[in-house]
Write an enzyme that holds these catalytic residues in place. Structure first.
Site, PDB file in Angstrom:
ATOM      1  N   TRP A  45      10.110  50.498  10.841  1.00  0.00           N
ATOM      2  CA  TRP A  45      10.234  49.033  10.867  1.00  0.00           C
ATOM      3  C   TRP A  45      10.801  48.629  12.211  1.00  0.00           C
ATOM      4  O   TRP A  45      11.732  49.285  12.704  1.00  0.00           O
ATOM      5  CB  TRP A  45      11.178  48.605   9.733  1.00  0.00           C
ATOM      6  CG  TRP A  45      11.521  47.158   9.709  1.00  0.00           C
ATOM      7  CD1 TRP A  45      10.944  46.191   8.951  1.00  0.00           C
ATOM      8  CD2 TRP A  45      12.552  46.495  10.471  1.00  0.00           C
ATOM      9  NE1 TRP A  45      11.530  44.975   9.193  1.00  0.00           N
ATOM     10  CE2 TRP A  45      12.519  45.143  10.136  1.00  0.00           C
ATOM     11  CE3 TRP A  45      13.484  46.920  11.428  1.00  0.00           C
ATOM     12  CZ2 TRP A  45      13.380  44.201  10.699  1.00  0.00           C
ATOM     13  CZ3 TRP A  45      14.336  45.993  12.001  1.00  0.00           C
ATOM     14  CH2 TRP A  45      14.279  44.649  11.631  1.00  0.00           C
ATOM     15  N   SER A  94      11.744  56.872   9.907  1.00  0.00           N
ATOM     16  CA  SER A  94      12.542  55.765   9.390  1.00  0.00           C
ATOM     17  C   SER A  94      11.919  55.184   8.114  1.00  0.00           C
ATOM     18  O   SER A  94      11.749  55.895   7.131  1.00  0.00           O
ATOM     19  CB  SER A  94      12.721  54.710  10.482  1.00  0.00           C
ATOM     20  OG  SER A  94      13.733  53.794  10.162  1.00  0.00           O
ATOM     21  N   THR A  95      11.515  53.912   8.123  1.00  0.00           N
ATOM     22  CA  THR A  95      10.838  53.331   6.964  1.00  0.00           C
ATOM     23  C   THR A  95       9.573  54.109   6.626  1.00  0.00           C
ATOM     24  O   THR A  95       9.221  54.271   5.452  1.00  0.00           O
ATOM     25  CB  THR A  95      10.480  51.863   7.240  1.00  0.00           C
ATOM     26  OG1 THR A  95      11.690  51.122   7.471  1.00  0.00           O
ATOM     27  CG2 THR A  95       9.732  51.241   6.081  1.00  0.00           C
ATOM     28  N   ALA A 105      14.413  60.974  10.838  1.00  0.00           N
ATOM     29  CA  ALA A 105      15.384  59.873  10.768  1.00  0.00           C
ATOM     30  C   ALA A 105      15.003  58.892   9.664  1.00  0.00           C
ATOM     31  O   ALA A 105      15.020  57.681   9.848  1.00  0.00           O
ATOM     32  CB  ALA A 105      15.470  59.156  12.119  1.00  0.00           C
ATOM     33  N   ASP A 108      22.691  59.118  14.599  1.00  0.00           N
ATOM     34  CA  ASP A 108      21.798  58.037  14.180  1.00  0.00           C
ATOM     35  C   ASP A 108      22.649  56.852  13.740  1.00  0.00           C
ATOM     36  O   ASP A 108      23.371  56.922  12.753  1.00  0.00           O
ATOM     37  CB  ASP A 108      20.911  58.521  13.033  1.00  0.00           C
ATOM     38  CG  ASP A 108      19.774  57.567  12.711  1.00  0.00           C
ATOM     39  OD1 ASP A 108      19.977  56.343  12.794  1.00  0.00           O
ATOM     40  OD2 ASP A 108      18.689  58.057  12.365  1.00  0.00           O
ATOM     41  N   HIS A 110      18.518  57.375  16.518  1.00  0.00           N
ATOM     42  CA  HIS A 110      17.490  57.055  15.524  1.00  0.00           C
ATOM     43  C   HIS A 110      16.090  57.138  16.115  1.00  0.00           C
ATOM     44  O   HIS A 110      15.170  57.657  15.479  1.00  0.00           O
ATOM     45  CB  HIS A 110      17.748  55.656  14.966  1.00  0.00           C
ATOM     46  CG  HIS A 110      16.842  55.282  13.842  1.00  0.00           C
ATOM     47  ND1 HIS A 110      16.851  55.918  12.625  1.00  0.00           N
ATOM     48  CD2 HIS A 110      15.865  54.329  13.749  1.00  0.00           C
ATOM     49  CE1 HIS A 110      15.958  55.387  11.823  1.00  0.00           C
ATOM     50  NE2 HIS A 110      15.341  54.427  12.487  1.00  0.00           N
TER      51      HIS A 110
END
Length: 274
Positions: free
Chosen positions: A29, A95-96, A120, A225, A254
């Protein structure tokens, strides 16, 4: 531009380059498939077929006002993999995108999947609850939504210029082109999708999803992160997975697929070939 239509008529943009075993990349994101440029070029050069899509409401995909939740994200990914008839695919999520990969595999099965890597990534659960006392307070995510609504352009500069890539750490030199490329990708997408996406990535509980996955999964996480804190993410996901391996990166931020691309690419290649 190559696109597919989902069952609710959302147009999803995707890139599909090369031949060989497919590697499917799911972005974070509020970015787009472009965030994987370094990885896609690297693995294309190693003889893989590389695929990345813009999540609904992001990048060049439809700026729909609804469906910005993990169920739709996973179903959109399933539509793409079925359309391309992918087999023996390796799914890589940042991530997302890591949550999207986990939910996709748990929701749609492993018949098309060989392995997965979570970089991450947001699972198991980001927000603090009674069952997840190490999570971040909901007020933090409410604050992100408030900043987005007030001045998305400024917010999308401040985040990569600071904690996303660790550029706020002493002695770390910021890359202005990297910051503006993040901003460019973010501003291509829709504000509504990004606003709702904050709830999707922070409040979705992936615990049961992780427990169902049996394919090999590499969990990659930096211990510095500042977006998805290490202690309540990577190690917990690795423990919940049936066949998960945790690789911890000292001092990595991150956005490590960008700032530490050589290391990440090398370790991903070794994992895929193992």
């Amino acid at each position: 531009m190559p696109t597919i239509a989902t069952k609710d008529s959302t147009e999803i943009f995707y890139k599909d380059w090369g031949w060989g075993q497919p590697i499917v990349f799911s972005h974070g994101w509020p970015l787009s498939a472009d965030d994987w440029d370094t990885q896609m070029l690297f693995f294309l050069g190693k003889g893989f077929r590389v695929i990345a899509h813009d999540r609904r409401g992001h990048g060049r995909s439809s700026q729909t006002d609804g469906g910005h939740d993990m169920d739709h994200y996973a179903d959109d990914l399933a539509t793409l993999t079925a359309h391309l008839d992918l087999k023996d695919a390796v799914h890589v999520g940042h991530s997302t995108g890591g949550g999207e990969v986990v939910h996709y595999i748990a929701r749609h099965g492993e018949s098309r999947v060989a392995k997965a890597a979570l970089i991450a990534a947001v699972p198991p659960l980001m927000v603090k609850t009674e069952a997840n006392p190490g999570g971040l307070p909901k007020e933090i995510f409410d604050g992100l939504q408030a900043q987005l609504a007030a001045n998305r352009s400024q917010f999308y500069y401040d985040l990569p210029a600071g904690p996303f890539y660790g550029y706020n750490r002493p002695g770390v030199k910021a890359s202005v082109p990297v910051i503006w490329n993040w901003w460019r990708q973010g501003m291509m997408g829709g504000a509504k999708a990004h606003y709702d996406g904050i709830v999707a990535f922070s409040q979705t509980d992936f615990t049961e999803d992780l427990k169902t996955i049996s394919v090999p999964v590499l969990v990659m996480h930096g211990d510095d992160d500042q977006i998805v804190p290490y202690a309540d993410s990577g190690p917990l996901s690795a423990k919940l997975l049936k066949n998960g391996v945790l690789k911890t990166y000292k001092g990595f931020p991150h956005g490590m697929p960008t700032t530490e691309a050589d290391t990440i690419n090398s370790d991903l290649l070794a994992f895929i070939k193992s």
